[in-house]
Each structure stands twice: as structure tokens, then as C-alpha cells.
Design a protein around this motif. Structure first.
Motif, PDB file in Angstrom:
ATOM      1  N   PHE A  39       6.667  -2.883  -1.588  1.00 58.68           N
ATOM      2  CA  PHE A  39       6.873  -4.328  -1.731  1.00 58.68           C
ATOM      3  C   PHE A  39       7.943  -4.585  -2.791  1.00 58.68           C
ATOM      4  CE2 PHE A  39       6.243  -8.504  -3.340  1.00 58.68           C
ATOM      5  CZ  PHE A  39       5.536  -9.266  -2.426  1.00 58.68           C
ATOM      6  N   HIS A  40       7.771  -3.935  -3.957  1.00 60.40           N
ATOM      7  CA  HIS A  40       8.736  -4.099  -5.051  1.00 60.40           C
ATOM      8  C   HIS A  40      10.103  -3.531  -4.684  1.00 60.40           C
ATOM      9  CE1 HIS A  40       5.320  -4.417  -8.249  1.00 60.40           C
ATOM     10  NE2 HIS A  40       5.699  -5.600  -7.816  1.00 60.40           N
ATOM     11  N   SER A  41      10.121  -2.324  -4.136  1.00 60.50           N
ATOM     12  CA  SER A  41      11.414  -1.670  -3.876  1.00 60.50           C
ATOM     13  C   SER A  41      12.226  -2.432  -2.838  1.00 60.50           C
ATOM     14  CB  SER A  41      11.219  -0.215  -3.460  1.00 60.50           C
ATOM     15  OG  SER A  41      10.476  -0.094  -2.271  1.00 60.50           O
ATOM     16  N   GLN A  42      11.548  -2.972  -1.814  1.00 56.66           N
ATOM     17  CA  GLN A  42      12.267  -3.768  -0.815  1.00 56.66           C
ATOM     18  C   GLN A  42      12.843  -5.039  -1.441  1.00 56.66           C
ATOM     19  OE1 GLN A  42      12.584  -3.546   3.114  1.00 56.66           O
ATOM     20  NE2 GLN A  42      13.043  -1.694   1.960  1.00 56.66           N
ATOM     21  N   ALA A  43      12.080  -5.661  -2.326  1.00 54.56           N
ATOM     22  CA  ALA A  43      12.569  -6.863  -3.009  1.00 54.56           C
ATOM     23  C   ALA A  43      13.765  -6.538  -3.901  1.00 54.56           C
ATOM     24  CB  ALA A  43      11.453  -7.492  -3.838  1.00 54.56           C
ATOM     25  N   LEU A  44      13.704  -5.414  -4.613  1.00 55.31           N
ATOM     26  CA  LEU A  44      14.799  -5.023  -5.505  1.00 55.31           C
ATOM     27  C   LEU A  44      16.055  -4.654  -4.718  1.00 55.31           C
ATOM     28  CD1 LEU A  44      12.823  -2.928  -8.152  1.00 55.31           C
ATOM     29  CD2 LEU A  44      13.855  -5.189  -8.477  1.00 55.31           C
ATOM     30  N   ILE A  45      15.877  -4.014  -3.574  1.00 57.64           N
ATOM     31  CA  ILE A  45      17.028  -3.684  -2.721  1.00 57.64           C
ATOM     32  C   ILE A  45      17.686  -4.961  -2.212  1.00 57.64           C
ATOM     33  CG2 ILE A  45      17.701  -2.663  -0.511  1.00 57.64           C
ATOM     34  CD1 ILE A  45      15.536  -0.522  -1.016  1.00 57.64           C
ATOM     35  N   GLU A  46      16.863  -5.925  -1.820  1.00 59.09           N
ATOM     36  CA  GLU A  46      17.395  -7.216  -1.358  1.00 59.09           C
ATOM     37  C   GLU A  46      18.144  -7.919  -2.482  1.00 59.09           C
ATOM     38  OE1 GLU A  46      17.721 -10.322   1.670  1.00 59.09           O
ATOM     39  OE2 GLU A  46      17.381  -8.165   1.666  1.00 59.09           O
ATOM     40  N   GLY A 101      18.675   2.718 -10.120  1.00 60.30           N
ATOM     41  CA  GLY A 101      19.425   1.807 -10.988  1.00 60.30           C
ATOM     42  C   GLY A 101      18.533   0.765 -11.626  1.00 60.30           C
ATOM     43  N   TRP A 102      17.611   0.204 -10.845  1.00 63.11           N
ATOM     44  CA  TRP A 102      16.671  -0.781 -11.392  1.00 63.11           C
ATOM     45  C   TRP A 102      15.718  -0.122 -12.379  1.00 63.11           C
ATOM     46  CZ3 TRP A 102      17.811  -5.573 -11.266  1.00 63.11           C
ATOM     47  CH2 TRP A 102      18.455  -6.157 -10.169  1.00 63.11           C
ATOM     48  N   GLN A 103      15.305   1.110 -12.061  1.00 65.70           N
ATOM     49  CA  GLN A 103      14.390   1.825 -12.951  1.00 65.70           C
ATOM     50  C   GLN A 103      15.033   2.055 -14.314  1.00 65.70           C
ATOM     51  OE1 GLN A 103      12.964   5.479 -11.304  1.00 65.70           O
ATOM     52  NE2 GLN A 103      11.597   5.933 -13.012  1.00 65.70           N
ATOM     53  N   ALA A 142       0.809  -1.222   0.000  1.00 68.88           N
ATOM     54  CA  ALA A 142       0.000   0.000   0.000  1.00 68.88           C
ATOM     55  C   ALA A 142       0.844   1.274   0.000  1.00 68.88           C
ATOM     56  CB  ALA A 142      -0.918   0.008   1.221  1.00 68.88           C
ATOM     57  N   LEU A 143       2.159   1.142   0.215  1.00 67.84           N
ATOM     58  CA  LEU A 143       3.037   2.312   0.266  1.00 67.84           C
ATOM     59  C   LEU A 143       3.719   2.549  -1.075  1.00 67.84           C
ATOM     60  CD1 LEU A 143       4.787   1.849   3.732  1.00 67.84           C
ATOM     61  CD2 LEU A 143       2.870   3.349   3.173  1.00 67.84           C
ATOM     62  N   PRO A 144       4.044   3.797  -1.394  1.00 70.03           N
ATOM     63  CA  PRO A 144       4.764   4.072  -2.652  1.00 70.03           C
ATOM     64  C   PRO A 144       6.170   3.508  -2.601  1.00 70.03           C
ATOM     65  CG  PRO A 144       4.624   6.058  -1.307  1.00 70.03           C
ATOM     66  CD  PRO A 144       3.762   5.031  -0.639  1.00 70.03           C
ATOM     67  N   PRO A 145       6.800   3.290  -3.763  1.00 70.88           N
ATOM     68  CA  PRO A 145       8.159   2.743  -3.779  1.00 70.88           C
ATOM     69  C   PRO A 145       9.160   3.727  -3.187  1.00 70.88           C
ATOM     70  CG  PRO A 145       7.532   3.480  -5.964  1.00 70.88           C
ATOM     71  CD  PRO A 145       6.302   3.573  -5.116  1.00 70.88           C
ATOM     72  N   GLU A 146      10.230   3.189  -2.656  1.00 70.14           N
ATOM     73  CA  GLU A 146      11.297   4.032  -2.103  1.00 70.14           C
ATOM     74  C   GLU A 146      12.065   4.718  -3.229  1.00 70.14           C
ATOM     75  OE1 GLU A 146      13.157   1.501   1.349  1.00 70.14           O
ATOM     76  OE2 GLU A 146      11.972   0.244  -0.003  1.00 70.14           O
ATOM     77  N   LYS A 147      12.660   5.840  -2.885  1.00 70.59           N
ATOM     78  CA  LYS A 147      13.466   6.584  -3.849  1.00 70.59           C
ATOM     79  C   LYS A 147      14.905   6.642  -3.334  1.00 70.59           C
ATOM     80  CE  LYS A 147       9.665   9.467  -5.551  1.00 70.59           C
ATOM     81  NZ  LYS A 147       9.145  10.854  -5.717  1.00 70.59           N
ATOM     82  N   ASN A 148      15.770   5.908  -3.981  1.00 66.35           N
ATOM     83  CA  ASN A 148      17.189   5.910  -3.643  1.00 66.35           C
ATOM     84  C   ASN A 148      17.982   5.471  -4.865  1.00 66.35           C
ATOM     85  OD1 ASN A 148      17.087   2.982  -3.664  1.00 66.35           O
ATOM     86  ND2 ASN A 148      16.211   3.087  -1.602  1.00 66.35           N
TER      87      ASN A 148
END
Length: 421
Positions: free
Chosen positions: A389-396, A377-379, A366-372
Motif C-alpha cells: 500500500f505504502h510503496s505503491q503510493a510512494l511510486i505514484e 530513494g524514499w527509504q 497485507a503484502l510486503p513493500p516493493e523493492k526498487n
């Protein structure tokens, strides 16, 4: 060739299996390669093979060279007594285990697979597989993202449960320490956690309705009142802290807080004032998040602003232009992502409550993706990043797989290598 790559090749049977035979010429058929073993003992457990007309069920051990069996001392290790097949990359014509069938793979593996792996290991781009990453199906990404987020929350939960044990299974105290750490952000995380640990929860609860006392305790333990310019409010905080420090025999934590290269809105003095207000308004924050059903309820709890003094100050005694010091949306989202979700997930693990774990995942969606920089880089590679959910998975994925070149343990790497085979 590395031993891990050899294990990967065996696990997925990425070699020519036509006319397969052991070193002594016996026909070999691999029925089940076995289960990859990440603990002590043989590399693959409970494999099933057929040599000639004989069915063998047992373990498989892999080495780069035949002689490694002796070098590693397996001949005297009881863990290896049930090995039924010794698989090597290169047979180096030295003494081998006489009772074991031997399979050499050096001339059976596609060169394209080896070349692809070598290219990845030498890549210095954002991720090694950047050139082919768009060829991975959406279905692979979907299941891999879920696995990555689960791994991240499991790892963060381990830290929560470690704190919980140190706090004699006191969830509120554990929550308070994690909140304080989050308020410190990356630069002052350790210092803020140390401040939270240095003040007994009983003391904070005794003064939960006295905001000035809470500020004096937090700022005083941070060492931010010692040399502060003495305006009326700062003098009040100093007097309060001196009295409280003596009364409760408080010892200041050794780690200092830092202001270097920090925006005023993130100054540790202001963050501690906001943290004091949060405790003042919701001293049982963990109980509140455990009972909340919607993430908006938690966002409302975190929408605190420091008291009126801080509208004219970023540091004690230093006057600044008027600005209401409200905790921003980005910071609120950061706290939910890095403190609230791991706490809920850990609570679900500890009490075997799937609902709490599912709630943590639902709130991240329900939260917007993180910006870092990692998400950027993934974008740039065109990867979907629609929510936290997506941003945490991509960071991992980036920090635990790509940066460590664990391509063989990655679903994306697996999918791309399979294409080469």
C-alpha cells in the motif's frame, strides 16, 4: 512566476489581504476564492467577493499580466461573461477589460514563498523538497498516501476498462491478457500481451487440460520454437505448434521477445512455460480472485511450477543444471500488486461494488513493500514504507508528482509552502 503558481497563491489566499483593494482603489474583500477549475473556462468558479458594499458571486480569472485577457481572446468568449474579478500578477498598463475589477498581487506575496518554489524548481535531488520533507506531519502523510494509491488504482483501472471494452466485456480474457503482460515484466510486457491476444480464448479453453498444447501455443506464438535445438520435447512442441497454427490459422504477433541482460530465471521461455501451467491449473483465474476473500488464496493459485522438463532447462533444447522452476514469492507479489489489485478495483468501479475495491486495498496492505530504486530513494529520506500500500503510493508520488515538479498539486508541497507563509 508561473500561472500555476499564481493559481495556487489565489486558491489558498497566500498573499497579504490587509487593506485589499482593486486597481481603481475600491475596497475588496474575498469571501470565497472559488473552486479551482481544471477544465475549459475561468480559473476559479463560483467565487464570492465584496467590492465596496456590493456582493458579487461569479468566476475569477487569473493571468500573469493584464494584457493577457485580450491576448487570450476572453473578451469574445461566452465562458467568461460571468467573471467578476480579474486577478493578475503584474498590471502592465495596457487596455484591460473595462467592466471587470482588477486585483494586482505582485507586491502582496511573501518573498519566502516565491524563493522556496524557485528552489524546488531548480532542485536536482531525488525529490525537490527532500530537505524539509521530515517536517510534514504524519496526518498529512496518512491522508495523502490514501489519495495517491486511489489515484494510482484509478489510472490503472482505466487501462483495465479499456481492455475490457476491446474484449466485449469479457473479464476472463482481459485478466488473461493482463496476466500475460505481467509475466513479461517490463522488457517483454508488450510482446507477452501480444502473444495472449493472438490466441483466441476459446482455443486455450479447448486445450486447458493439455499442458503440452498450451506450451506449444505460447512458445510457438513467441517465435521461441523456430530455431530451438531439437531435443525430444522441443521436437514434440514444434510438431504440436505447426499443427495448431495451421488448424486455428494463428498469426504470430510482430513484436519479438528479448533475453538481453536477463537472469535465466526470468527468461521469457521459462515465464511462458509457467504461464501455461497457471492456465492449465486455473483456467478461470479471474473468477477465482473475484471470489477469494484472503490474499493467501491468490498466492496459492499463483504458486505454480513449470513441468519437469523445465527443471533441466531455461530455454527449449538447452540443457542446464537441475532446479525446480517455481514462481518465486517476489514475482507472485508483483502479479498481485500490478494485475490482481487493479483488476479487482476496476471490477468494483465497473459494477459499483465497494467490497471489491476495498478488497484490493486490503490485499495491498497485507503484502510486503516493493523493492526498487524508487522505494530505496524514499527509504533514504526516512519515509515509512511498511507494505505494498505504502510503496505503491510512494511510486505514484515520485513518478506523477515529484518527477514532474507538480509541487503545487502535492499535499506535502502544500504543507511545506504553508509553513513558509
Amino acid at each position: 512566476m508561473t500561472e500555476r503558481l499564481l493559481q495556487f497563491i489565489w486558491q489558498f489566499q497566500y498573499f497579504n489581504r490587509q487593506a485589499l483593494c482593486t486597481r481603481d482603489g475600491s475596497a475588496l474583500q474575498v469571501l470565497q476564492p472559488g473552486k479551482y477549475n481544471t477544465h475549459q473556462g475561468p480559473d476559479f468558479l463560483t467565487a464570492s467577493i465584496r467590492i465596496g458594499s456590493t456582493l458579487l458571486v461569479g468566476h475569477v480569472e487569473l493571468h500573469l499580466r493584464t494584457s493577457d485577457w485580450q491576448k487570450h481572446g476572453h473578451q469574445a468568449d461566452a465562458n467568461y461573461k460571468n467573471v467578476v474579478l480579474h486577478v493578475v500578477w503584474q498590471h502592465d498598463d495596457t487596455l484591460e477589460a473595462p467592466h471587470l475589477p482588477l486585483l494586482e498581487l505582485q507586491h502582496r506575496v511573501p518573498n519566502l514563498l516565491l524563493q522556496q518554489y524557485n528552489d524546488w524548481m531548480q532542485q536536482s535531488s531525488f525529490v525537490a523538497c527532500a530537505a524539509g520533507i521530515k517536517n510534514v506531519s504524519a496526518l498529512v502523510w496518512l491522508s495523502w498516501n490514501e489519495r495517491l494509491l486511489a489515484e494510482r488504482l484509478q489510472r490503472k483501472s482505466a487501462y483495465v476498462l479499456q481492455l475490457l471494452e476491446q474484449n466485449q466485456v469479457h473479464w476472463q480474457e482481459t485478466c488473461w491478457q493482463m496476466l500475460a503482460r505481467n509475466f513479461g515484466m517490463q522488457v517483454n510486457a508488450d510482446a507477452f500481451e501480444g502473444i495472449a491476444r493472438s490466441i483466441p480464448m476459446a482455443v486455450l479453453l479447448r486445450h486447458k487440460n493439455q499442458l503440452t498444447v498450451l506450451e506449444a501455443l505460447l512458445l510457438g506464438q513467441a517465435g521461441l520454437l523456430t530455431d530451438a535445438p531439437a531435443d525430444a520435447y522441443t521436437s514434440l512442441l514444434q510438431r504440436e505448434y505447426q499443427f495448431l497454427q495451421h488448424k486455428y490459422q494463428l498469426k504470430r504477433p510482430p513484436m519479438p521477445v528479448f533475453f538481453l541482460r536477463m537472469r535465466p530465471a526470468a527468461f521469457p521461455s521459462l515465464r511462458l512455460a509457467q504461464l501455461a501451467m497457471l492456465f492449465h491449473q486455473c483456467s478461470h483465474f479471474f473468477a477465482a480472485i473475484a471470489e477469494a476473500s484472503q490474499v493467501q488464496e491468490v498466492m496459492a493459485l499463483l504458486s505454480v511450477q513449470a513441468n519437469d522438463y523445465w527443471h533441466y532447462h531455461y530455454s527449449p533444447g538447452v540443457l542446464s543444471a537441475y532446479k525446480v522452476k517455481t514462481l518465486g514469492k517476489a514475482m507472485i507479489h508483483n502479479i498481485i500488486i500490478n494485475t490482481v489489485a487493479p483488476l479487482l478495483f476496476a471490477h468494483g468501479l465497473y459494477h459499483h461494488e465497494e467490497k471489491q475495491k476495498e478488497k484490493a486495498l486490503r490485499w495491498l496492505e497485507a503484502l510486503p513493500p516493493e523493492k526498487n530504486s524508487l522505494c530505496s530513494g524514499w527509504q533514504a529520506l526516512g519515509m515509512p514504507n511498511k507494505n505494498a500500500f505504502h510503496s505503491q503510493a510512494l511510486i505514484e508520488l515520485k513518478t506523477r508528482y515529484c518527477d514532474e515538479k507538480k509541487c503545487l498539486d502535492c499535499a506535502v508541497g502544500n504543507a511545506l509552502l504553508k509553513r513558509t507563509v
